[in-house]
Design a protein around this motif. Structure first.
Motif, PDB file in Angstrom:
ATOM      1  N   ALA A   1       0.696  -1.422  -0.332  1.00  0.00           N
ATOM      2  CA  ALA A   1       0.234   0.122  -0.120  1.00  0.00           C
ATOM      3  C   ALA A   1       0.543   1.494   0.178  1.00  0.00           C
ATOM      4  CB  ALA A   1      -1.026  -0.172   0.963  1.00  0.00           C
ATOM      5  N   PRO A   2       0.393   1.941  -0.648  1.00  0.00           N
ATOM      6  CA  PRO A   2       1.411   3.164  -0.463  1.00  0.00           C
ATOM      7  C   PRO A   2       1.536   4.254   0.659  1.00  0.00           C
ATOM      8  CG  PRO A   2      -1.059   3.715  -2.208  1.00  0.00           C
ATOM      9  CD  PRO A   2      -1.000   2.233  -1.470  1.00  0.00           C
ATOM     10  N   ARG A   3       2.955   4.038   0.751  1.00  0.00           N
ATOM     11  CA  ARG A   3       2.423   5.182   2.095  1.00  0.00           C
ATOM     12  C   ARG A   3       3.529   6.322   2.213  1.00  0.00           C
ATOM     13  NH1 ARG A   3       4.880   2.130   6.891  1.00  0.00           N
ATOM     14  NH2 ARG A   3       5.661   0.682   5.093  1.00  0.00           N
ATOM     15  N   PRO A   4       2.982   7.448   1.846  1.00  0.00           N
ATOM     16  CA  PRO A   4       3.988   8.413   1.385  1.00  0.00           C
ATOM     17  C   PRO A   4       5.440   8.543   2.628  1.00  0.00           C
ATOM     18  CG  PRO A   4       1.819   9.400   1.105  1.00  0.00           C
ATOM     19  CD  PRO A   4       1.760   8.005   1.244  1.00  0.00           C
TER      20      PRO A   4
ATOM     21  N   ARG B   1      11.753   1.119   3.157  1.00  0.00           N
ATOM     22  CA  ARG B   1      10.723   0.406   2.314  1.00  0.00           C
ATOM     23  C   ARG B   1      11.029  -0.591   2.171  1.00  0.00           C
ATOM     24  NH1 ARG B   1      14.470   1.968  -2.077  1.00  0.00           N
ATOM     25  NH2 ARG B   1      13.639   0.955  -3.415  1.00  0.00           N
TER      26      ARG B   1
ATOM     27  N   THR C   1      -2.645  -2.898  -6.561  1.00  0.00           N
ATOM     28  CA  THR C   1      -1.295  -2.123  -6.482  1.00  0.00           C
ATOM     29  C   THR C   1      -0.267  -2.795  -8.049  1.00  0.00           C
ATOM     30  OG1 THR C   1      -0.435  -3.197  -4.755  1.00  0.00           O
ATOM     31  CG2 THR C   1      -0.475  -1.233  -4.589  1.00  0.00           C
TER      32      THR C   1
ATOM     33  N   GLU D   1       1.110  -1.672 -10.279  1.00  0.00           N
ATOM     34  CA  GLU D   1       2.231  -0.662 -10.494  1.00  0.00           C
ATOM     35  C   GLU D   1       3.762  -1.321  -9.593  1.00  0.00           C
ATOM     36  OE1 GLU D   1       0.123   0.489  -8.612  1.00  0.00           O
ATOM     37  OE2 GLU D   1       1.203   1.120  -7.042  1.00  0.00           O
ATOM     38  N   GLN D   2       3.174  -2.019  -9.052  1.00  0.00           N
ATOM     39  CA  GLN D   2       4.769  -2.458  -7.954  1.00  0.00           C
ATOM     40  C   GLN D   2       5.010  -4.262  -7.807  1.00  0.00           C
ATOM     41  OE1 GLN D   2       5.485  -1.402  -4.630  1.00  0.00           O
ATOM     42  NE2 GLN D   2       3.875  -0.983  -3.306  1.00  0.00           N
TER      43      GLN D   2
END
Ligand SMILES: NC(=O)C1=CN([C@@H]2O[C@H](COP(=O)(O)OP(=O)(O)OC[C@H]3O[C@@H](n4cnc5c(N)ncnc54)[C@H](OP(=O)(O)O)[C@@H]3O)[C@@H](O)[C@H]2O)C=CC1
Ligand SMILES: O=C1OC[C@@H](O)[C@H](O)[C@H]1O
Length: 376
Positions: free
Chosen positions: A31-34, A39, A64, A66-67
């Motif tokens: 999940a994206p976590r800015p 990482r 996701t 793109e991962q």
């Protein structure tokens, strides 16, 4: 290799198993976590078959895409041998943990192993000895310990002393499981796989009690438990429900007591625990004991009949990114440790795992619950 230096720590995971927990853990890491402090890359996945492994990746990566997708292996050895894997995540049933950990350690991999670490203390000691000999990082994945909840509770209880001295603690993990409908080889039913409420969910109630009654002290620093009283309700070779009472000496004299229950038969209340102090109380709530949502601090005592109620309430809510459950907190801690060449985590060190396994061994012995692994 895991990243070091000024850049964010970066670890590459090899995941074992394609069940419920591997799905949740992996989803959280993708999940994206800015603002993430570390990482994570899922570099490899080990499954009993390529079909299962690929189906898992298709499902989990759908949100996701793109991962980067992991290398899928039709066994676990592929993950241990993969040079792109820094740390192995063990998401298999309880009885497999010992061997999965030993195999990963033998291959020189760091390990994050699901709870309970093993079936008993003897197995845990075997893994701990192997890890220490090899010099790799190993931690039991008691993810709840890494929720911001415990730092906030420490502030309330110890820094602000909002509720005075802790005297009593009550916690219940009710997780209704359709045991009659599950196959005999389900990890929730099969004694050979280490099924039972104590090892599966009692481990959380004992974790909360240990932290709160033991003043956040872990491993060899943990204060002596004066008395353990317990009752296990054993059906078909596993405990479907249990109650454990832990008595500790109180700093203000006398004793303080934790009452812990867990059951597969009943869905517990959203308000799952209460800490009672000499000057107030704290009520814990959330999706479940393993996934706390926050707490309410109630300063002041309940008035006697006819007296005015002078209590003051405050609420602490845990914030987390949309679509996550909170597994990333433990994963970030692992990444930090590995990147700093630490072989144990300070919040969940191996001596704490050994202490917890010994406590559960004693409770099982007193209640007459043994697993095949206890005889080996
Ligand atoms: N931290 C948490 O909140 C949670 C932790 N857990 C813990 O995670 C672990 C796994 O639980 P969970 O994901 O619910 O279990 P599942 O049964 O859903 O998945 C276990 C996976 O392990 C693999 N496996 C290997 N050998 C066996 C076997 N003999 N029987 C069944 N599965 C096998 C399978 O994957 P494959 O065939 O692909 O190899 C299977 O999908 C346990 O230790 C449990 O206590 C579980 C739920 C929540
Ligand atoms: O760790 C766990 O927490 C949630 C439960 O549903 C699950 O059975 C258990 O393994």
């Amino acid at each position: 290799m895991a990243g070091t230096g000024k850049s964010l720590p970066h670890v590459r995971w090899g995941v074992l198993g394609t069940g419920w927990i591997s799905t949740m853990f992996t989803t959280d890491l993708l999940a994206p976590r800015p603002d993430a402090p570390a990482r994570h890359t899922i570099a490899a996945l080990g499954s009993s078959s390529l079909e299962k492994g690929n189906a898992f990746v298709d499902k989990v990566w759908a949100k996701t895409p793109e991962q980067p997708r992991p290398q899928v292996y039709a066994d676990y050895q592929g993950v241990y041998n993969d040079p792109n894997v820094d740390v192995v995540y063990v998401g298999t049933p309880h009885s497999l943990h010992k061997q999965n950990c030993l195999d990963a350690i033998a291959a020189g991999k760091h390990v994050l192993c699901e709870k309970p670490f093993t079936i008993n203390e003897r197995e845990a000691q075997e893994v701990v000895d192997a890890a220490r000999r090899k010099g790799v990082f190993v931690m039991e994945a008691v993810w709840t310990r890494f929720f911001p909840l415990f730092k906030a509770l420490h502030q309330e209880i110890h820094a602000k002393k909002s509720i005075g001295d802790v005297q009593r603690f009550f916690i219940d993990f009710g997780n209704k499981m359709p045991l009659d409908e599950l196959p005999a080889n389900s990890r929730l039913k099969d004694p050979a796989l280490g099924a039972g409420a104590l090892l599966d969910i009692g481990v959380y109630t004992l974790t909360y009690a240990s932290i709160i009654m033991g003043d956040w002290k872990v491993g060899k620093e943990h204060p002596k438990i004066e008395r353990v009283t317990s009752s296990l309700d054993i059906v078909n070779g596993i405990d479907e429900a249990n109650v454990v009472v832990l008595d500790y000496a109180s700093a203000s004299g006398g004793k303080k007591t934790a009452v812990c229950s867990s059951t597969f038969r009943f869905r517990g209340a959203e308000e799952f625990a209460r800490i009672e102090g000499t000057a107030g109380s704290i009520v814990l709530f959330g999706l479940g004991v393993s996934v706390p949502g926050g707490f309410r601090v109630i300063e002041g005592s309940r008035p006697q009949m006819g007296d005015a109620d002078a209590r003051v309430e405050r609420v602490f809510n845990i914030e987390k990114p949309e679509g996550t459950l909170g597994f990333f907190w433990e994963a970030d801690a692992v990444a930090e440790d590995i990147s700093n060449d630490r072989t144990e985590n300070a919040t969940m060190p191996l001596d704490e795992t050994l202490r917890m396994m010994k406590l559960m061994d004693g409770i099982r012995r007193a209640g007459g619950l043994s697993y095949p692994q206890d005889e080996q």
